[in-house]
Design an enzyme around this catalytic site. Structure first.
Site, mmCIF file in Angstrom:
data_model
loop_
_atom_site.group_PDB
_atom_site.id
_atom_site.type_symbol
_atom_site.label_atom_id
_atom_site.label_comp_id
_atom_site.label_asym_id
_atom_site.label_seq_id
_atom_site.Cartn_x
_atom_site.Cartn_y
_atom_site.Cartn_z
ATOM 1 N N ALA A 1 0.830 -1.209 0.000
ATOM 2 C CA ALA A 1 0.000 0.000 0.000
ATOM 3 C C ALA A 1 0.867 1.263 0.000
ATOM 4 O O ALA A 1 0.576 2.217 -0.729
ATOM 5 C CB ALA A 1 -0.944 0.010 1.193
ATOM 6 N N CYS A 2 1.920 1.270 0.787
ATOM 7 C CA CYS A 2 2.789 2.448 0.856
ATOM 8 C C CYS A 2 3.539 2.656 -0.450
ATOM 9 O O CYS A 2 3.772 3.788 -0.869
ATOM 10 C CB CYS A 2 3.745 2.332 2.037
ATOM 11 S SG CYS A 2 2.883 2.344 3.628
ATOM 12 N N THR A 3 3.909 1.558 -1.103
ATOM 13 C CA THR A 3 4.571 1.652 -2.403
ATOM 14 C C THR A 3 3.614 2.239 -3.434
ATOM 15 O O THR A 3 3.973 3.151 -4.187
ATOM 16 C CB THR A 3 5.089 0.274 -2.858
ATOM 17 O OG1 THR A 3 6.057 -0.181 -1.905
ATOM 18 C CG2 THR A 3 5.726 0.336 -4.234
#
Length: 159
Positions: free
Chosen positions: A48-50
């Site tokens: 998700a952060c990527t």
């Protein structure tokens, strides 16, 4: 659920100095005169952060043309964000806040619900600041996927 700080539109954004993936010190108040998007993410190199970071990178030209600088902040140590930025080709500053001091100033760390349980962790948050460092938008508990598109719409920058 929590007594965590919550910043609101109209407040002066708390100042900070943190180190980015290139070893440079970044001080928020040094960016006065530009609009700034500060976002807090959970952990470098997670799916998700990527996705969120890549969305910001893909929108960077549009955001910068509209006068915005983008700063991403996580609790990751410098080696993790260096690797993350290199692997994903991220060119905006990713800042390391392993002690969570800046997270706590912004209310981006505290109690949250995860799979129905109350846990302590990073509260995915985004703050939009005007040229004077005043918060114009404070968004807590946002979803990583589609966030940048929603933000661009709210800023009147949708493609």
């Amino acid at each position: 659920m929590t007594d965590t700080v919550r910043l609101e539109a109209g407040q002066l954004a708390p100042d900070f100095t943190l180190t980015d993936q290139n070893g440079r010190k970044v001080t928020l108040s040094a960016l006065r005169g530009r609009k700034v998007i500060v976002y807090f993410y959970g952990e470098a190199s997670t799916p998700a952060c990527t996705a969120q970071a890549c969305d910001f990178e893909e929108s960077l030209g549009t955001l910068e043309s509209a006068g915005y600088a983008v700063l991403g902040i996580s609790r990751d140590q410098l080696p993790a964000i260096e690797k993350f930025a290199a692997a994903q080709g991220l060119t905006f500053p990713l800042l390391s806040d392993p002690g969570r001091a800046v997270h706590e100033l912004y209310g981006a760390y505290g109690e949250k619900k995860l799979y129905g349980r109350v846990v302590h962790g990073v509260i995915r948050s985004t703050f939009v600041l005007d040229e004077h460092g005043v918060i114009t938008m404070a968004l807590y508990g946002i979803k990583a996927t589609g966030h940048v598109a929603m933000l661009r719409r709210r800023l009147g920058l949708a493609a």
